[in-house]
Design a protein around this motif. Structure first.
Motif, PDB file in Angstrom:
ATOM      1  N   ARG A 217      -5.535 -26.839  -4.894  1.00 47.69           N
ATOM      2  CA  ARG A 217      -4.508 -26.098  -4.144  1.00 47.69           C
ATOM      3  C   ARG A 217      -3.934 -24.933  -4.941  1.00 47.69           C
ATOM      4  N   ILE A 218      -3.816 -25.114  -6.237  1.00 51.00           N
ATOM      5  CA  ILE A 218      -3.278 -24.026  -7.063  1.00 51.00           C
ATOM      6  C   ILE A 218      -4.250 -22.849  -7.069  1.00 51.00           C
ATOM      7  N   ARG A 219      -5.548 -23.135  -7.228  1.00 49.75           N
ATOM      8  CA  ARG A 219      -6.567 -22.071  -7.195  1.00 49.75           C
ATOM      9  C   ARG A 219      -6.554 -21.377  -5.842  1.00 49.75           C
ATOM     10  N   ALA A 220      -6.413 -22.132  -4.763  1.00 42.03           N
ATOM     11  CA  ALA A 220      -6.378 -21.549  -3.418  1.00 42.03           C
ATOM     12  C   ALA A 220      -5.171 -20.623  -3.262  1.00 42.03           C
ATOM     13  N   GLN A 221      -4.026 -21.024  -3.831  1.00 37.43           N
ATOM     14  CA  GLN A 221      -2.848 -20.156  -3.757  1.00 37.43           C
ATOM     15  C   GLN A 221      -3.061 -18.870  -4.545  1.00 37.43           C
ATOM     16  N   LEU A 222      -3.634 -19.001  -5.740  1.00 36.43           N
ATOM     17  CA  LEU A 222      -3.909 -17.818  -6.550  1.00 36.43           C
ATOM     18  C   LEU A 222      -4.873 -16.882  -5.832  1.00 36.43           C
ATOM     19  N   ASP A 223      -5.934 -17.427  -5.264  1.00 35.37           N
ATOM     20  CA  ASP A 223      -6.906 -16.607  -4.542  1.00 35.37           C
ATOM     21  C   ASP A 223      -6.247 -15.893  -3.363  1.00 35.37           C
ATOM     22  N   SER A 224      -5.391 -16.599  -2.655  1.00 35.39           N
ATOM     23  CA  SER A 224      -4.677 -16.010  -1.521  1.00 35.39           C
ATOM     24  C   SER A 224      -3.739 -14.899  -1.985  1.00 35.39           C
ATOM     25  N   HIS A 225      -3.047 -15.145  -3.097  1.00 42.84           N
ATOM     26  CA  HIS A 225      -2.136 -14.133  -3.659  1.00 42.84           C
ATOM     27  C   HIS A 225      -2.900 -12.859  -4.035  1.00 42.84           C
ATOM     28  N   VAL A 226      -4.013 -13.034  -4.720  1.00 38.44           N
ATOM     29  CA  VAL A 226      -4.820 -11.887  -5.165  1.00 38.44           C
ATOM     30  C   VAL A 226      -5.346 -11.118  -3.958  1.00 38.44           C
ATOM     31  N   GLU A 227      -5.774 -11.820  -2.943  1.00 37.61           N
ATOM     32  CA  GLU A 227      -6.286 -11.170  -1.730  1.00 37.61           C
ATOM     33  C   GLU A 227      -5.199 -10.305  -1.074  1.00 37.61           C
ATOM     34  N   VAL A 228      -3.998 -10.837  -0.959  1.00 38.60           N
ATOM     35  CA  VAL A 228      -2.897 -10.064  -0.358  1.00 38.60           C
ATOM     36  C   VAL A 228      -2.507  -8.896  -1.270  1.00 38.60           C
TER      37      VAL A 228
ATOM     38  N   HIS B  50      11.199   3.470   7.931  1.00 40.56           N
ATOM     39  CA  HIS B  50      10.102   3.259   6.981  1.00 40.56           C
ATOM     40  C   HIS B  50       9.815   1.769   6.951  1.00 40.56           C
ATOM     41  N   ALA B  51       8.529   1.405   7.020  1.00 37.46           N
ATOM     42  CA  ALA B  51       8.156  -0.009   7.023  1.00 37.46           C
ATOM     43  C   ALA B  51       7.115  -0.294   5.953  1.00 37.46           C
ATOM     44  N   LEU B  52       7.433  -1.226   5.092  1.00 35.01           N
ATOM     45  CA  LEU B  52       6.512  -1.722   4.081  1.00 35.01           C
ATOM     46  C   LEU B  52       6.089  -3.118   4.544  1.00 35.01           C
ATOM     47  N   LEU B  53       5.035  -3.155   5.340  1.00 35.08           N
ATOM     48  CA  LEU B  53       4.598  -4.380   5.988  1.00 35.08           C
ATOM     49  C   LEU B  53       3.407  -4.982   5.242  1.00 35.08           C
ATOM     50  N   VAL B  54       3.639  -6.104   4.618  1.00 34.31           N
ATOM     51  CA  VAL B  54       2.598  -6.805   3.884  1.00 34.31           C
ATOM     52  C   VAL B  54       1.588  -7.351   4.899  1.00 34.31           C
ATOM     53  N   PRO B  55       0.296  -7.078   4.694  1.00 32.16           N
ATOM     54  CA  PRO B  55      -0.710  -7.525   5.657  1.00 32.16           C
ATOM     55  C   PRO B  55      -1.008  -9.016   5.536  1.00 32.16           C
ATOM     56  N   SER B  56      -0.041  -9.821   5.939  1.00 32.14           N
ATOM     57  CA  SER B  56      -0.166 -11.268   5.882  1.00 32.14           C
ATOM     58  C   SER B  56       0.851 -11.883   6.833  1.00 32.14           C
ATOM     59  N   THR B  57       0.608 -13.118   7.230  1.00 27.73           N
ATOM     60  CA  THR B  57       1.592 -13.877   8.001  1.00 27.73           C
ATOM     61  C   THR B  57       2.074 -15.090   7.200  1.00 27.73           C
ATOM     62  N   SER B  58       1.662 -15.201   5.956  1.00 26.13           N
ATOM     63  CA  SER B  58       2.062 -16.301   5.081  1.00 26.13           C
ATOM     64  C   SER B  58       3.368 -15.943   4.377  1.00 26.13           C
ATOM     65  N   THR B  59       4.419 -16.703   4.638  1.00 27.22           N
ATOM     66  CA  THR B  59       5.724 -16.417   4.033  1.00 27.22           C
ATOM     67  C   THR B  59       5.658 -16.322   2.509  1.00 27.22           C
ATOM     68  N   PRO B  60       5.030 -17.267   1.792  1.00 25.37           N
ATOM     69  CA  PRO B  60       4.988 -17.134   0.335  1.00 25.37           C
ATOM     70  C   PRO B  60       4.280 -15.864  -0.126  1.00 25.37           C
ATOM     71  N   ARG B  61       3.152 -15.524   0.511  1.00 27.84           N
ATOM     72  CA  ARG B  61       2.417 -14.328   0.090  1.00 27.84           C
ATOM     73  C   ARG B  61       3.231 -13.058   0.383  1.00 27.84           C
ATOM     74  N   ILE B  62       3.920 -13.025   1.516  1.00 27.93           N
ATOM     75  CA  ILE B  62       4.744 -11.859   1.861  1.00 27.93           C
ATOM     76  C   ILE B  62       5.857 -11.700   0.835  1.00 27.93           C
ATOM     77  N   GLN B  63       6.527 -12.788   0.495  1.00 28.77           N
ATOM     78  CA  GLN B  63       7.632 -12.694  -0.468  1.00 28.77           C
ATOM     79  C   GLN B  63       7.133 -12.298  -1.858  1.00 28.77           C
ATOM     80  N   GLU B  64       5.963 -12.785  -2.258  1.00 30.08           N
ATOM     81  CA  GLU B  64       5.393 -12.360  -3.540  1.00 30.08           C
ATOM     82  C   GLU B  64       5.112 -10.859  -3.527  1.00 30.08           C
ATOM     83  N   ALA B  65       4.586 -10.365  -2.423  1.00 33.09           N
ATOM     84  CA  ALA B  65       4.300  -8.934  -2.312  1.00 33.09           C
ATOM     85  C   ALA B  65       5.585  -8.123  -2.280  1.00 33.09           C
ATOM     86  N   HIS B  66       6.624  -8.646  -1.640  1.00 31.23           N
ATOM     87  CA  HIS B  66       7.911  -7.945  -1.637  1.00 31.23           C
ATOM     88  C   HIS B  66       8.430  -7.755  -3.054  1.00 31.23           C
TER      89      HIS B  66
END
Length: 193
Positions: A4-15, A155-171
Motif C-alpha cells: 500500500r505504501i508503494r501504491a501511494q508513492l506511485d499515485s503521488h508521483v503520477e499526480v 484563477h484556478a489551480l486544479l490538480v488533475p485528480s479526484t483523490s483527496t490525499p493526492r490533491i492536498q499533496e499537490a496543493h
C-alpha cells in the motif's frame, strides 16, 4: 497483500508529473500576488479541514517567510478564528462562515484564495462568490473539474485528480512554488525563481 505504501508513492508521483500543465497558471497566480503585495493589498485564504490547514500554511509562508529573511506581507486565514466562525455558524449558517468575513474585510485589489478538494462545499463557494462581489481577485486551489467553486474563480489551480490525499499533496507543492516566487520578489531578487 499489496504494498500500500508503494501504491501511494506511485499515485503521488503520477499526480505530481501531471501538474506540469498548471505551471503557466501557477506563474500567473504568483505574479498576481506579487502585484497585490506591491500595492499593499492583502491575501485572504480559507478552506475546510485539511484544506483549512493548507490555507493557513500559505498564510504562514506569506507573513513569515518561505526560505529567505525578508519583510512580512499581508495575509489572513479566515478559518482560524473560532469565535468568528462559531458566531457566524450559530447566528446565521455554516455556509456563511467565509462569505460574511469576506464581506467585512476584503477590499478591491485584495486576493482571496480558497482551498478545496471537491469544489462543492457551500461555504467555500459562497466565500468565493462574496470575494468577487467585493472586487477581489479570486484563486481556487482545487481538484478535478473544480466543482461549483470554479464558477467564482478568476484563477484556478486544479490538480488533475479526484483523490483527496493526492490533491492536498499537490496543493502543498503549489503553495510552496508560489511562496518561492513571492519570497524572491520580497527579498529583492530581480526575477522570481
Amino acid at each position: 497483500m499489496p504494498d500500500r505504501i508503494r501504491a501511494q508513492l506511485d499515485s503521488h508521483v503520477e499526480v505530481a508529473r501531471a501538474l506540469e500543465p498548471l505551471l503557466p497558471e501557477l506563474r500567473r497566480v504568483g505574479d498576481l500576488l506579487i502585484a497585490a503585495f506591491g500595492r499593499r493589498n492583502i491575501l485572504y485564504t480559507f478552506g475546510n479541514g485539511g484544506s483549512a490547514a493548507d490555507a493557513q500554511h500559505l498564510t504562514g509562508e506569506i507573513i513569515g517567510h518561505y526560505v529567505r529573511v525578508r519583510r512580512p506581507l499581508g495575509a489572513v486565514t479566515l478559518s482560524t478564528d473560532p469565535s468568528a466562525l462559531t458566531c457566524i455558524a450559530n447566528d446565521f449558517d455554516f455556509s456563511e462562515v467565509f462569505a460574511r468575513q469576506v464581506e467585512a474585510l476584503v477590499r478591491p485589489g485584495d486576493v482571496v484564495a480558497a482551498f478545496t478538494t471537491s469544489g462543492t462545499s457551500p461555504n467555500v463557494v459562497a466565500g468565493l462568490k462574496s470575494a468577487r462581489s467585493s472586487g477581489a481577485t479570486t484563486v481556487l486551489f482545487g481538484g478535478g473539474d473544480g466543482g461549483r467553486a470554479r464558477e467564482f474563480a478568476d484563477h484556478a489551480l486544479l490538480v488533475p485528480s479526484t483523490s483527496t490525499p493526492r490533491i492536498q499533496e499537490a496543493h502543498t507543492f503549489l503553495l510552496h512554488a508560489i511562496s518561492e516566487m513571492v519570497d524572491a520578489w520580497a527579498g529583492g531578487e530581480k526575477e522570481p525563481a
